[in-house]
Design a protein around this motif. Structure first.
Motif, PDB file in Angstrom:
ATOM      1  N   UNK A   1     -21.021 -38.900 -66.729  1.00 59.23           N
ATOM      2  CA  UNK A   1     -20.660 -38.793 -65.315  1.00 59.23           C
ATOM      3  C   UNK A   1     -19.155 -38.609 -65.194  1.00 59.23           C
ATOM      4  N   UNK A   2     -18.756 -37.664 -64.326  1.00 62.01           N
ATOM      5  CA  UNK A   2     -17.340 -37.297 -64.175  1.00 62.01           C
ATOM      6  C   UNK A   2     -16.723 -37.017 -65.534  1.00 62.01           C
ATOM      7  N   UNK A   3     -17.400 -36.156 -66.252  1.00 66.11           N
ATOM      8  CA  UNK A   3     -17.057 -35.917 -67.655  1.00 66.11           C
ATOM      9  C   UNK A   3     -15.887 -34.942 -67.766  1.00 66.11           C
ATOM     10  N   UNK A   4     -14.933 -35.280 -68.600  1.00 70.70           N
ATOM     11  CA  UNK A   4     -13.849 -34.390 -68.976  1.00 70.70           C
ATOM     12  C   UNK A   4     -14.056 -33.972 -70.427  1.00 70.70           C
TER      13      UNK A   4
ATOM     14  N   UNK B   1     -25.023 -28.985 -65.970  1.00 73.70           N
ATOM     15  CA  UNK B   1     -23.674 -29.332 -65.548  1.00 73.70           C
ATOM     16  C   UNK B   1     -23.629 -29.267 -64.028  1.00 73.70           C
ATOM     17  N   UNK B   2     -23.094 -30.316 -63.388  1.00 70.08           N
ATOM     18  CA  UNK B   2     -23.050 -30.397 -61.925  1.00 70.08           C
ATOM     19  C   UNK B   2     -21.629 -30.686 -61.476  1.00 70.08           C
ATOM     20  N   UNK B   3     -21.208 -30.003 -60.411  1.00 64.07           N
ATOM     21  CA  UNK B   3     -19.860 -30.244 -59.900  1.00 64.07           C
ATOM     22  C   UNK B   3     -19.796 -31.602 -59.207  1.00 64.07           C
ATOM     23  N   UNK B   4     -18.606 -32.089 -58.962  1.00 64.24           N
ATOM     24  CA  UNK B   4     -18.438 -33.447 -58.443  1.00 64.24           C
ATOM     25  C   UNK B   4     -18.977 -33.569 -57.016  1.00 64.24           C
ATOM     26  N   UNK B   5     -19.051 -32.458 -56.279  1.00 63.92           N
ATOM     27  CA  UNK B   5     -19.615 -32.489 -54.931  1.00 63.92           C
ATOM     28  C   UNK B   5     -21.135 -32.465 -54.945  1.00 63.92           C
ATOM     29  N   UNK B   6     -21.711 -32.264 -56.132  1.00 63.49           N
ATOM     30  CA  UNK B   6     -23.161 -32.246 -56.327  1.00 63.49           C
ATOM     31  C   UNK B   6     -23.845 -31.188 -55.470  1.00 63.49           C
ATOM     32  N   UNK B   7     -23.212 -30.026 -55.372  1.00 65.30           N
ATOM     33  CA  UNK B   7     -23.798 -28.907 -54.638  1.00 65.30           C
ATOM     34  C   UNK B   7     -24.288 -27.801 -55.558  1.00 65.30           C
TER      35      UNK B   7
ATOM     36  N   UNK C   1     -17.099 -32.486 -64.355  1.00 67.62           N
ATOM     37  CA  UNK C   1     -18.501 -32.247 -64.023  1.00 67.62           C
ATOM     38  C   UNK C   1     -19.366 -33.392 -64.516  1.00 67.62           C
ATOM     39  N   UNK C   2     -20.509 -33.555 -63.887  1.00 68.67           N
ATOM     40  CA  UNK C   2     -21.549 -34.441 -64.407  1.00 68.67           C
ATOM     41  C   UNK C   2     -22.423 -33.622 -65.347  1.00 68.67           C
ATOM     42  N   UNK C   3     -22.495 -34.063 -66.584  1.00 71.00           N
ATOM     43  CA  UNK C   3     -23.253 -33.312 -67.580  1.00 71.00           C
ATOM     44  C   UNK C   3     -24.377 -34.163 -68.146  1.00 71.00           C
ATOM     45  N   UNK C   4     -25.465 -33.483 -68.458  1.00 71.89           N
ATOM     46  CA  UNK C   4     -26.636 -34.180 -69.009  1.00 71.89           C
ATOM     47  C   UNK C   4     -27.339 -33.276 -70.007  1.00 71.89           C
ATOM     48  N   UNK C   5     -27.704 -33.860 -71.146  1.00 65.94           N
ATOM     49  CA  UNK C   5     -28.419 -33.118 -72.185  1.00 65.94           C
ATOM     50  C   UNK C   5     -29.678 -33.871 -72.560  1.00 65.94           C
ATOM     51  N   UNK C   6     -30.802 -33.160 -72.555  1.00 62.49           N
ATOM     52  CA  UNK C   6     -32.082 -33.736 -72.962  1.00 62.49           C
ATOM     53  C   UNK C   6     -32.711 -32.824 -74.004  1.00 62.49           C
ATOM     54  N   UNK C   7     -33.093 -33.396 -75.126  1.00 58.65           N
ATOM     55  CA  UNK C   7     -33.784 -32.634 -76.160  1.00 58.65           C
ATOM     56  C   UNK C   7     -34.973 -33.456 -76.638  1.00 58.65           C
ATOM     57  N   UNK C   8     -36.134 -32.824 -76.591  1.00 60.52           N
ATOM     58  CA  UNK C   8     -37.377 -33.468 -76.988  1.00 60.52           C
ATOM     59  C   UNK C   8     -37.815 -32.919 -78.331  1.00 60.52           C
ATOM     60  N   UNK C   9     -38.053 -33.799 -79.269  1.00 60.16           N
ATOM     61  CA  UNK C   9     -38.599 -33.402 -80.556  1.00 60.16           C
ATOM     62  C   UNK C   9     -40.116 -33.398 -80.429  1.00 60.16           C
TER      63      UNK C   9
ATOM     64  N   UNK D   1     -15.655 -19.659 -53.646  1.00 63.47           N
ATOM     65  CA  UNK D   1     -16.381 -20.859 -53.240  1.00 63.47           C
ATOM     66  C   UNK D   1     -15.433 -22.052 -53.215  1.00 63.47           C
ATOM     67  N   UNK D   2     -14.331 -21.887 -52.542  1.00 59.77           N
ATOM     68  CA  UNK D   2     -13.358 -22.968 -52.359  1.00 59.77           C
ATOM     69  C   UNK D   2     -12.870 -23.526 -53.699  1.00 59.77           C
ATOM     70  N   UNK D   3     -12.572 -22.627 -54.629  1.00 59.18           N
ATOM     71  CA  UNK D   3     -12.042 -22.999 -55.943  1.00 59.18           C
ATOM     72  C   UNK D   3     -12.992 -23.925 -56.706  1.00 59.18           C
ATOM     73  N   UNK D   4     -14.273 -23.646 -56.616  1.00 60.80           N
ATOM     74  CA  UNK D   4     -15.263 -24.432 -57.340  1.00 60.80           C
ATOM     75  C   UNK D   4     -15.029 -24.312 -58.841  1.00 60.80           C
ATOM     76  N   UNK D   5     -15.001 -25.450 -59.535  1.00 63.01           N
ATOM     77  CA  UNK D   5     -14.833 -25.479 -60.980  1.00 63.01           C
ATOM     78  C   UNK D   5     -16.105 -26.020 -61.600  1.00 63.01           C
ATOM     79  N   UNK D   6     -16.808 -25.147 -62.313  1.00 70.18           N
ATOM     80  CA  UNK D   6     -18.115 -25.480 -62.862  1.00 70.18           C
ATOM     81  C   UNK D   6     -18.199 -25.003 -64.302  1.00 70.18           C
TER      82      UNK D   6
END
Length: 425
Positions: free
Chosen positions: A243-246, A277-283, A183-191, A325-330
């Motif tokens: 990006x494309x994080x394992x 967290x976003x799947x590789x198909x970005x859907x 998955x594509x993962x992103x974390x944002x934290x604002x102090x 959902x076609x074996x979606x892994x999220x």
């Protein structure tokens, strides 16, 4: 002694700081109480709609947001019904003229839509003088059909939407299977503070495993994700992107500090976060977001974070497989817990901390727990068989027909005997 803005105080004689729970607004040069919404928002990234069509035949995904509930069908029916009746009222107010203008022709054709009250129009047209009911019959006939079709669609939607249920199955998993979760993962934290990224220190390492045990490892943060800091209107924001994080570690700890600078003390009034967290198909995008102001369940009074003890923000990552959902892994991120560190609630305590050389920092630790022992499998199961569905559909049809004829009877009694004469030949 310096002149300080409202809701602030002096320290070190010449400097100013906001009272606990208040943050400086640079534009207005005043300290305001931070009132961030403490509600934690979570979205799985998957919307379920029981009514589905093959994508090659019908792009249902593009319009499903407009059909999220049967209330939409009722609203559309009401709008169409009112629009039709208002249009007919407008036509009734127009002048007939010599019987050849466009408004008369429209009224004439509406009268031909009368399929319930006066149904011999075409036979009467063969007579030398035609006498027929006005367009009210056609207007109410079409209104009845609009209402019938709308109610039928609502009842049909209700039956179809309740045909299946979502089933969750938890089972044990292994390393190779978890490695397939990319998955594509992103974390944002604002102090939330008046600080900037210039106050940031010691961001660059990640601790994996259990601290103090044999499996503890310290590796560069860049091996897992790209990281940066940017200044926002609420304060400095730490951004971690992968990006494309394992996710290969069960426990991960990422720490950083904000330190005192001249005329910019290290103080904060809260934290705002968003983990996606976003799947590789970005859907599909799953996320958790929220605001952290006070970790106490008994006292919600305004506080200021400053001192050596670290503020710990804990998250859990759930691996999910959507078989429907076609074996979606999220990976589903969820907020677990906030453990506040050094917290100051009193103005005198905050003044003493600001004048101390040992308290000049805000410590923050991000703790991510990847639940790698289990995987959640999600699927849909029908609760109605074909026979039950057809039986319910037949009952639905009978109910709708009954409603339809009831409306026709009501319209019949409201129907007037106004006549419109038209000479032919």
């Amino acid at each position: 002694m310096a002149s300080c803005p409202a809701n602030s105080f002096n320290f070190n004689t010449t400097l100013c700081a906001c009272t606990p729970g208040h943050v400086l607004q640079h534009v207005r040069n005043t300290c305001v109480l931070y009132e961030g919404n403490s509600t934690i928002l979570t979205d799985s990234g998957v919307d379920y709609y029981a009514l589905s069509f093959p994508e090659t035949l019908f792009a249902f995904d593009t319009i499903k947001k407009f059909t999220q509930s049967q209330a939409v069908f009722l609203e559309v029916t009401l709008v169409m019904l009112l629009s039709w009746l208002l249009f007919c009222v407008f036509l009734r107010c127009t002048k007939l003229g010599d019987g050849r203008n466009v408004w008369f022709k429209i009224r004439w054709w509406i009268s031909r839509l009368d399929i319930c009250f006066a149904t011999r129009h075409w036979l009467d047209d063969q007579k030398v003088v035609t006498k027929r009911k006005t367009e009210l019959g056609g207007a109410f006939s079409m209104a009845s059909w609009i209402l019938f079709i709308g109610l039928f669609a609502v009842l049909l939607y209700q039956i179809i939407s309740k045909r299946s249920i979502e089933v969750h199955n938890v089972r044990a998993t292994n390393g190779p299977e978890l490695a397939s979760f990319i998955n594509d993962m992103e974390f944002n934290i604002t102090t939330v503070s008046s600080m900037s990224c210039a106050n940031l220190r010691n961001l660059g390492n990640i601790v994996t495993g259990n601290p103090g045990f044999i499996d503890q490892r310290v590796v560069p943060l860049s091996t897992l994700a790209n990281y940066s800091c940017y200044n926002s209107s609420m304060g400095p924001t730490i951004a971690l992107k992968c990006k494309n994080c394992k996710v290969i570690y069960d426990h991960m700890y990422i720490s950083w500090q904000f330190v005192d600078l001249p005329n910019s003390p290290a103080i904060a009034v809260g934290f705002e976060f968003r983990l996606t967290s976003m799947d590789i198909a970005k859907k599909h995008v799953s996320f958790v977001s929220g605001t952290l102001k006070n970790g106490s369940d008994f006292d919600d009074s305004p506080v200021t974070f400053r001192g050596n003890q670290s503020n710990i923000v804990k998250f859990n990552l759930f691996p999910r497989i959507y078989h429907n959902l076609h074996e979606l892994k999220l990976i589903q991120p969820l907020f677990h817990e906030f453990i506040p560190g050094s917290v100051l609630r009193d103005t005198n305590e905050l003044r003493a901390s600001l004048e101390s050389s040992t308290d000049g920092l805000v410590n923050t630790t991000l703790f991510i727990n990847f639940l790698s022992d289990y995987v959640v499998e999600i699927d849909k199961q029908n609760i109605l068989g074909p026979v039950s569905f057809l039986a319910d559909l037949g009952g639905l049809y009978c109910i709708s027909i009954g409603i339809f004829f009831y409306l026709l009877i009501q319209v019949y009694f409201l129907h007037t005997d106004c006549m419109l004469y038209s000479g032919l030949g």
